[in-house]
Motif scaffolding. Structure first.
Motif, short mmCIF file in Angstrom:
data_model
loop_
_atom_site.label_atom_id
_atom_site.label_comp_id
_atom_site.label_asym_id
_atom_site.label_seq_id
_atom_site.Cartn_x
_atom_site.Cartn_y
_atom_site.Cartn_z
N LYS A 1 1.99 7.14 -1.53
CA LYS A 1 1.63 6.48 -2.73
C LYS A 1 2.79 5.99 -3.60
CE LYS A 1 -1.01 5.70 -6.20
NZ LYS A 1 -1.91 4.66 -5.98
N PHE B 1 4.10 3.86 -6.93
CA PHE B 1 3.71 3.29 -8.20
C PHE B 1 4.92 2.25 -8.58
CE2 PHE B 1 1.89 7.82 -8.91
CZ PHE B 1 0.71 7.18 -9.26
N LEU C 1 -7.07 9.23 -7.06
CA LEU C 1 -5.95 8.04 -6.96
C LEU C 1 -6.09 7.58 -5.65
CD1 LEU C 1 -2.61 9.50 -8.07
CD2 LEU C 1 -3.91 7.42 -9.00
N LYS C 2 -5.79 6.22 -5.46
CA LYS C 2 -6.18 5.57 -3.89
C LYS C 2 -4.85 5.65 -3.51
CE LYS C 2 -10.19 2.77 -3.57
NZ LYS C 2 -10.72 2.91 -4.70
#
Lengths: 311, 377
Positions: free
Chosen positions: A14, A16, A56-57
Motif C-alpha cells: 500500500k 500513499f 482500503l484497496k
C-alpha cells in the motif's frame, strides 16, 4: 485460496502518494486462533488491517478474508467481520443502548433488540444503558466497542490496538473476553505493542517499516531470531553497559532494573567479547532471549536495511 | 446483494436526529439564525430611506421660497434640521454628516423668478452613499414642474411652465410603495436556507471524520448513498421548519402579500434545500476538519448573498458577475419566491427558475457521492 485460513493475504502493498507504508506483507491466520500483530507505531499495522477488512484497496497484492476476495468482495467482508478501530469510534453523544441499537440496525439484525439486551447483560451495563457513551471510562469504552463489534456475531474479529491507554486490570479483563471468544471458535487478529499481550496470542507476526519481519508461535519467533542472550547481575551495571556497547560482537545491551541483557547473533564472537568482563562483582548466566529482546533486535536490523534501501 | 437498504437508511436517520437533539448549539443555530436575520434584515434595513437631514441656507424669505421648502419636506425624503448662516457653516454640516443635503437659495431668487430670468437653486448632496441619496434626488427633481403652480396665478400666470408634448405614465407594479421588506423578507428564506443547510451538513459529515466514527461507519455494510441520504433527510425536515418559520413571520409580522400558491412555494423549495445540502456534503468530502468545512461554507455563502440579487440589483452587476450569479441556486430561488409571493407566479411562470436549481442539485449530489470515500484512500 486455502480453506484452512480465515485470513490469507499475499504480497500486500500500500502506497500513499509515493510513500510505501506496507511492503509485501503475507499473513495467514487459522480458524479459531488469536493472532497477534505487533510492531512499533507507524509500522503499517493499521493500514494492513484496513486492507484486510475492505476499507482500503491494496496498491498491489491479493488475498482472501473469510473466503471472500479482499478487493472484489469488500461489501461481504464488511458484513461478516467485526472491526474495532484504534480510536474509540462509537458516538459519544449517543447513549450506550442507542449506540448498540444503531449498530444492530445498520447490520440489519432482525432481533437486534434482544441482541442488544443480551450484550448489555453480559457487559453488566444494563443499569447504565441510558448513560451517554462519552461519559464512560476508557476501559468501559473499549469493552463496549468490543460488544458493538461482536453484536452481529462475526466469525472474525479485527482489533486494532484495543487496549491502548487502558489500565492493567481492564486490559486483563479485555483479554479474558478475547480468550472466551476464541474458545467459541471466533478468530481474532489483534494488534498491540504490549509484550505481555503478545504472549497471550497463539501466533504472532511482527511488522516494522511496512515489512513483515517474523511470524509464528512465540517459541518459533524466538528460535528463528537465533539470538544468544546473557543476563548479568551485580553492582554498577550502567558502567558495564557502556563498556559493552563499544564491542562490535554485542548487538544490544539493555538494563532491566538490576539485570543487564546482553544480546548477540554470533554465539562464539559474543562469548569471546564478554570473557574479559566475566568476573566479580558480576554474575553471568546464559538464558533464552525474551520476545522483547527479539523484537528490539529485529527493529534494529530492519532500520539498517530500510536506510540502506532508501540511500 | 448490494442493494440499497431502507433499514440501514433509517438507522442513520434515527441516529442523526438523536445527535441533533443533543447538540444544543446546532439546534440553536437552526432556530436563531432565521430569527436573527428576520429581525436585522426585516426591521433594520431600508433601501429607500426617508426624512434625510437637510440644511437650508436661505438669503431670500418669500412666499416662493417658503413654498419650495415646505414642498421639499412634503416629498417625505427631506427633513430640515438646520438653518446655517454662512456657506462655511453649511459645508461643515455636510462634512460632519449632520446634513446630507444643503439647499442654497440666492438672495434675489424671488425677484429674478418674477422677472422670468429663470434663477437657480443649488441642492448640494453628500453622495458618499449613492443609494441613500438617489430616491431623494429623483423626488426633488419633479418639484420644479409644479411646485409654484398655485402661486403663479393672475398676473404671474405667464411664468407657468408649458406642459411637455407627451406624457409618460409610470405604473409601479407588485410593490407600488417600494417597501423594502417586500423585497428582503421573501429573499431571506433563500438566504437563511443557504446559510444553515450548507454549514450544518458540512459539519455533520466532517464531525464523523474528525471524531473517528467515520471509520467504523465505513466498516459497516452501509453504502455511500445510504449514509449520504441518512445525513441529508433529517436536515431537509429542518429546512422546512425554517421555511415555515420565515413564511409565518413574513405573513403575520411583515404583512407580505402571498399572491401565488404557498403550496407551490413549499414544493419548489425542496430541490433548493436539497441542492444546498448536497453542496454541504460535497464540501465535507473535501474538508479535513470542521474548521475547514466552515470556511468552505463561507466561500459558498458570500457569493451567494452578494451576487444573487439579494442585496444588490442583479442587473446592475457586470456581465461576469451575472454569470457567476447565474450558477448559484440562490439567484433562481430568490426570483422564484419573489415571483410566487409578490407577483402571483404559477408553476409555468416559476419553472424557468426551478429547473436550474434541480440541475445544480443533481450535479452537486453526483460530485458528493463520487467523492465520498467508501474506502479511506
Amino acid at each position: 485460496m486455502s480453506s484452512d485460513y480465515i485470513i490469507d493475504v499475499q504480497n500486500l502493498c500500500k502506497s500513499f502518494g509515493d510513500k510505501e507504508v506496507v511492503h509485501r506483507v503475507n499473513l495467514q491466520v487459522k480458524s479459531g486462533e488469536i493472532f497477534g500483530f505487533l510492531g512499533p507505531n507507524g509500522s503499517g499495522k493499521t493500514t494492513t488491517i484496513r486492507m484486510i477488512c475492505g476499507l482500503l484497496k491494496p496498491t498491489s497484492g491479493e488475498g482472501h478474508c473469510l473466503g471472500y476476495d479482499i478487493i472484489k468482495d469488500a461489501y461481504q467482508i464488511k458484513k461478516e467481520v467485526g472491526y474495532m478501530t484504534q480510536q474509540f469510534s462509537l458516538y459519544e453523544d449517543l447513549t450506550i443502548r442507542e449506540n448498540l441499537e444503531f449498530t444492530g440496525r445498520v447490520y440489519q439484525l432482525k432481533n437486534y433488540k434482544t441482541l442488544v439486551n443480551e450484550a448489555l447483560e453480559n457487559l453488566g451495563l444494563i443499569g447504565r444503558q441510558n448513560q451517554l457513551t462519552g461519559t464512560l471510562s476508557g476501559g468501559w469504552k473499549r469493552r463496549l466497542a468490543l460488544a458493538g463489534a461482536m453484536l452481529h456475531q462475526p466469525k472474525l474479529l479485527l482489533l486494532d490496538e484495543p487496549t491502548a491507554g487502558v489500565d492493567p486490570k481492564a486490559r486483563r479483563q479485555f483479554w479474558n473476553e478475547i480468550h472466551e471468544l476464541s474458545e467459541r471458535g471466533i478468530t481474532t487478529l489483534v494488534s498491540t505493542h504490549y509484550m505481555d499481550e503478545a504472549e497471550r496470542c497463539h501466533r504472532l507476526a511482527y511488522i516494522a517499516y511496512g515489512s513483515l519481519l517474523a511470524t509464528g508461535t512465540i517459541p518459533d519467533v524466538i528460535k528463528n531470531a537465533g539470538l544468544t542472550m546473557w543476563v548479568v547481575s551485580g553492582e554498577n551495571l550502567n558502567k558495564l553497559a557502556n563498556q559493552l556497547r563499544e564491542l562490535p560482537a554485542i548487538e544490544q545491551v539493555t538494563v532491566f532494573g538490576k539485570e543487564l541483557h546482553v544480546v548477540g547473533t554470533d554465539k562464539k564472537a559474543l562469548a569471546n567479547a564478554i570473557k574479559p568482563f566475566q568476573k566479580k562483582p558480576y554474575t553471568w548466566e546464559e538464558e533464552l532471549a525474551t520476545l522483547e529482546d527479539v523484537f528490539i533486535s529485529l527493529v534494529g536490523k530492519a532500520k539498517d536495511n530500510f536506510y540502506l534501501i532508501k540511500n | 446483494m448490494k442493494r440499497f437498504s431502507i433499514q440501514r437508511l433509517c438507522a442513520i436517520i434515527i441516529k442523526e436526529f438523536i445527535q441533533m437533539k443533543r447538540d444544543r448549539l446546532t439546534f440553536a443555530m437552526i432556530v436563531a439564525i432565521p430569527l436573527l436575520q428576520l429581525i436585522l434584515f426585516g426591521y433594520a434595513i431600508n433601501s429607500n430611506p426617508k426624512y434625510l437631514p437637510t440644511a437650508v441656507m436661505s438669503s431670500d424669505q418669500s412666499a416662493f421660497t417658503r413654498r419650495f421648502i415646505r414642498s421639499l419636506q412634503d416629498t417625505t425624503y427631506f427633513r430640515v434640521v438646520s438653518l446655517p448662516k454662512s456657506e462655511a457653516m453649511a459645508q461643515k454640516l455636510l462634512r460632519t454628516n449632520r446634513a446630507q443635503f444643503v439647499l442654497n437659495i440666492p438672495s434675489d431668487f424671488s425677484r429674478d423668478l418674477i422677472r422670468g430670468k429663470r434663477p437657480s437653486l443649488l441642492l448640494t448632496v453628500d453622495t458618499t452613499d449613492s443609494m441613500a441619496a438617489a430616491n431623494a434626488i429623483a423626488a426633488s427633481n419633479i418639484l420644479t414642474k409644479d411646485v409654484f403652480d398655485h402661486l403663479l396665478t393672475g398676473a404671474l400666470s405667464y411664468l407657468r411652465p408649458t406642459p411637455p408634448p407627451f406624457n409618460l405614465i409610470i405604473h409601479a407594479k407588485y410593490n407600488p410603495e417600494l417597501i423594502t421588506q417586500y423585497n428582503i423578507v421573501p429573499g431571506l428564506i433563500g438566504v437563511v436556507l443557504t446559510m444553515t443547510m450548507v454549514i450544518i451538513t458540512a459539519l455533520a459529515m466532517t464531525r464523523e471524520v474528525e471524531r473517528g466514527t467515520m471509520e467504523s461507519l465505513l466498516a459497516t455494510p452501509a453504502r455511500p448513498l445510504e449514509v449520504m441520504l441518512g445525513k441529508v433527510i433529517p436536515y431537509i425536515i429542518v429546512g422546512y421548519l425554517q421555511l415555515f418559520l420565515i413564511l409565518g413571520a413574513a405573513y403575520f409580522v411583515f404583512r407580505i402579500p402571498a399572491e401565488g400558491s404557498l403550496f407551490l412555494l413549499c414544493c419548489a423549495a425542496l430541490p433548493f434545500i436539497a441542492a444546498n445540502l448536497s453542496v454541504g456534503v460535497m464540501f465535507s468530502t473535501a474538508a479535513k476538519n470542521q474548521l475547514q468545512a466552515t470556511q468552505m461554507s463561507i466561500f459558498f455563502f458570500l457569493p451567494s448573498i452578494l451576487l444573487s440579487g439579494f442585496m444588490f440589483p442583479f442587473y446592475g452587476m457586470p456581465v461576469w458577475a451575472q454569470k457567476i450569479g447565474s450558477i448559484l441556486p440562490l439567484t433562481y430561488f430568490l426570483r422564484m419566491t419573489r415571483g410566487i409571493l409578490l407577483k402571483g407566479n404559477t408553476l409555468a411562470d416559476a419553472w424557468p427558475n426551478i429547473w436550474p436549481i434541480i440541475l445544480f442539485m443533481i450535479i452537486a449530489l453526483f460530485v458528493g457521492v463520487m467523492r465520498y470515500r467508501q474506502t479511506l484512500d
